[in-house]
Scaffold this active site. Structure first.
Site, mmCIF file in Angstrom:
data_model
loop_
_atom_site.group_PDB
_atom_site.id
_atom_site.type_symbol
_atom_site.label_atom_id
_atom_site.label_comp_id
_atom_site.label_asym_id
_atom_site.label_seq_id
_atom_site.Cartn_x
_atom_site.Cartn_y
_atom_site.Cartn_z
ATOM 1 N N ASP A 1 42.848 39.456 37.667
ATOM 2 C CA ASP A 1 42.653 38.420 36.654
ATOM 3 C C ASP A 1 42.178 39.028 35.333
ATOM 4 O O ASP A 1 42.672 38.693 34.259
ATOM 5 C CB ASP A 1 41.630 37.387 37.138
ATOM 6 N N ASP B 1 45.756 42.779 45.171
ATOM 7 C CA ASP B 1 44.950 43.606 44.249
ATOM 8 C C ASP B 1 43.811 44.341 44.957
ATOM 9 O O ASP B 1 43.625 45.546 44.770
ATOM 10 C CB ASP B 1 44.461 42.811 43.016
ATOM 11 N N GLU C 1 50.249 38.412 45.497
ATOM 12 C CA GLU C 1 49.003 37.684 45.761
ATOM 13 C C GLU C 1 48.213 38.338 46.889
ATOM 14 O O GLU C 1 48.775 38.695 47.923
ATOM 15 C CB GLU C 1 49.355 36.247 46.131
ATOM 16 N N SER D 1 37.399 31.784 34.631
ATOM 17 C CA SER D 1 36.208 32.651 34.623
ATOM 18 C C SER D 1 36.529 34.024 34.042
ATOM 19 O O SER D 1 35.765 34.561 33.234
ATOM 20 C CB SER D 1 35.615 32.776 36.024
HETATM 21 C C1 GLA Z 1 41.945 35.424 42.882
HETATM 22 C C2 GLA Z 1 41.211 36.725 42.616
HETATM 23 C C3 GLA Z 1 42.172 37.866 42.316
HETATM 24 C C4 GLA Z 1 43.252 37.952 43.384
HETATM 25 C C5 GLA Z 1 43.872 36.584 43.639
HETATM 26 C C6 GLA Z 1 44.849 36.608 44.776
HETATM 27 O O1 GLA Z 1 42.582 35.000 41.718
HETATM 28 O O2 GLA Z 1 40.332 36.568 41.539
HETATM 29 O O3 GLA Z 1 41.460 39.065 42.222
HETATM 30 O O4 GLA Z 1 42.762 38.519 44.559
HETATM 31 O O5 GLA Z 1 42.882 35.603 43.917
HETATM 32 O O6 GLA Z 1 45.951 37.347 44.437
#
Ligand code: GLA
Length: 378
Positions: A169, A29, A26, A125
């Site tokens: 995502d 990315d 988490e 989304s």
């Molecule tokens: C959201 C963002 C992702 C990522 C997560 C945390 O989902 O859209 O890109 O940064 O938070 O891991």
């Protein structure tokens, strides 16, 4: 509401794309690190009819009376309002980010329906973006592969929707496979599909949606991202991905306490992703529980993106026999996941629900998810 009711004719094609759950990794990315999400069996469906003119029209089941329209000659984020930016933004990003020539293309009528819960941190989304991106690239014959489409989706989210998110995502929604997690290196976009083998091990992933709403276009998410960039700059690396746990003592000397703890989360989380991949391959899903719990603790204490509802969900699931549990997604609300024995699912769900009631929290929504196939033409 259906496509037919809005536009008065039947759609010609239908594409769908899933939401995602992140197993672990988490806020790594956008630090060029590692993530391990999977696409879930909750999908967004985009029904599409081809037009002869340059208009794109967009309607959806969740806003029945509104039809948004924009000409391909007017594509610009300033002209995109509300959720319709998730659709128009893709056409714009195909041109801006992927360099597609749309000057001779015709538009579409688009109708969006979805059973990915909105605001739960399950990437509703990205599901819209990815279904639409796959549809547009196919129908316009742009020849972009799925990794290129993930970049397009992220670009649209960053610049048309305005949320400074990473690439996880969209990658999960486009590259997901049944019963597997997507191991993604966010710097190179190299991927490996890793077997989850939940069913064979009698396990399930429960989602506990706290129904505490989060928004990543504002506030904490961006602040965390800024801290990470500051930490990387102070440590003299391009991204936190370039640090390892061995660098942490030096980071502690150099950085203020808060920045250090942000950095420590990311650096240890990258390591936990690698450890989880190895553990899944060598020992299977029953052995990853401690890694999930350590990830949650790191987000709660070092990255400070959990909320009391998420902590209670994780603690209660663990106290009632879950193999592992952690919040998933960007944080500040949204959902936790718990890896549970199939037979224990009901008892754990009930325990969480009654713990929430005792604490005076809103009733959570608890459901099982399965790792599913990514975006496709249906
Ligand atoms: C959201 C963002 C992702 C990522 C997560 C945390 O989902 O859209 O890109 O940064 O938070 O891991």
């Amino acid at each position: 509401m259906t496509f037919q009711q809005v536009y008065g004719y039947e759609p010609t094609v239908q594409y769908s794309a899933p939401g995602r759950v992140n197993l672990i990794g988490e806020h790594t990315d956008y630090n060029d690190g590692y993530v391990l999400p999977f696409a879930i069996d909750r999908r967004t469906v985009a029904s599409i009819g081809q037009r002869e003119d340059r208009l794109i029209r967009v309607a959806s089941a969740f806003e029945p009376d509104a039809v948004h329209e924009l000409s391909l000659d007017e594509l610009d984020p300033s002209r995109m309002q509300g959720w319709s930016a998730y659709v128009f933004g893709i056409a714009w990003a195909l041109r801006e980010q992927a360099g597609a020539d749309l000057s001779d293309k015709t538009g579409f009528d688009v109708f969006i329906d979805s059973d990915v819960p909105v605001g739960a941190g399950l990437s509703s989304s990205a599901a819209i973006e990815c279904g639409v991106a796959l549809a547009f690239t196919d129908l316009w014959e742009l020849g972009l592969d799925r990794k290129a489409l993930a970049r397009v989706g992220q670009y649209s989210e960053n610049h048309a929707v305005g949320a400074p998110t990473g690439i996880m995502d969209q990658s999960a929604s486009l590259l997901g496979e049944q019963d597997a997690v997507v191991f993604l290196d966010c710097r190179t976009l190299d991927t490996a599909v890793v077997d989850l083998a939940l069913e064979a091990n009698g396990l399930e992933v429960l989602v506990i949606d706290t129904r505490v709403e989060h928004a990543h276009a504002t506030g904490g998410y961006k602040a965390r991202r800024d801290s990470c960039e500051r930490g990387a700059a102070a440590m003299g690396v391009e991204a936190l991905r370039d640090l390892s746990v061995d660098d942490l003592p030096r980071a502690q000397e150099l950085l203020d306490d808060e920045t250090f703890r942000r950095v420590r989360h990311v650096v240890t989380e990258d390591q936990r992703v690698l450890d989880t991949v190895r553990t899944l391959r060598e020992q299977g899903p029953r052995a990853i529980g401690d890694l999930l719990v350590a990830s949650h603790a790191s987000m709660r204490d070092d990255f400070e993106i959990s909320v009391p509802e998420l902590d209670l969900a994780v603690e209660t699931a663990m106290a009632h026999g879950a193999v592992g549990a952690r919040m998933t997604g960007g944080g500040f609300g949204g959902a936790a996941i718990a890896l549970v024995d199939r037979e224990a699912r009901g008892a754990i769900a009930d325990a969480v629900t009654s713990a929430f009631a005792s604490a005076g929290y809103r009733e959570p929504t608890v459901f099982t998810v399965h790792a599913a196939q990514g975006a496709r033409r249906d």
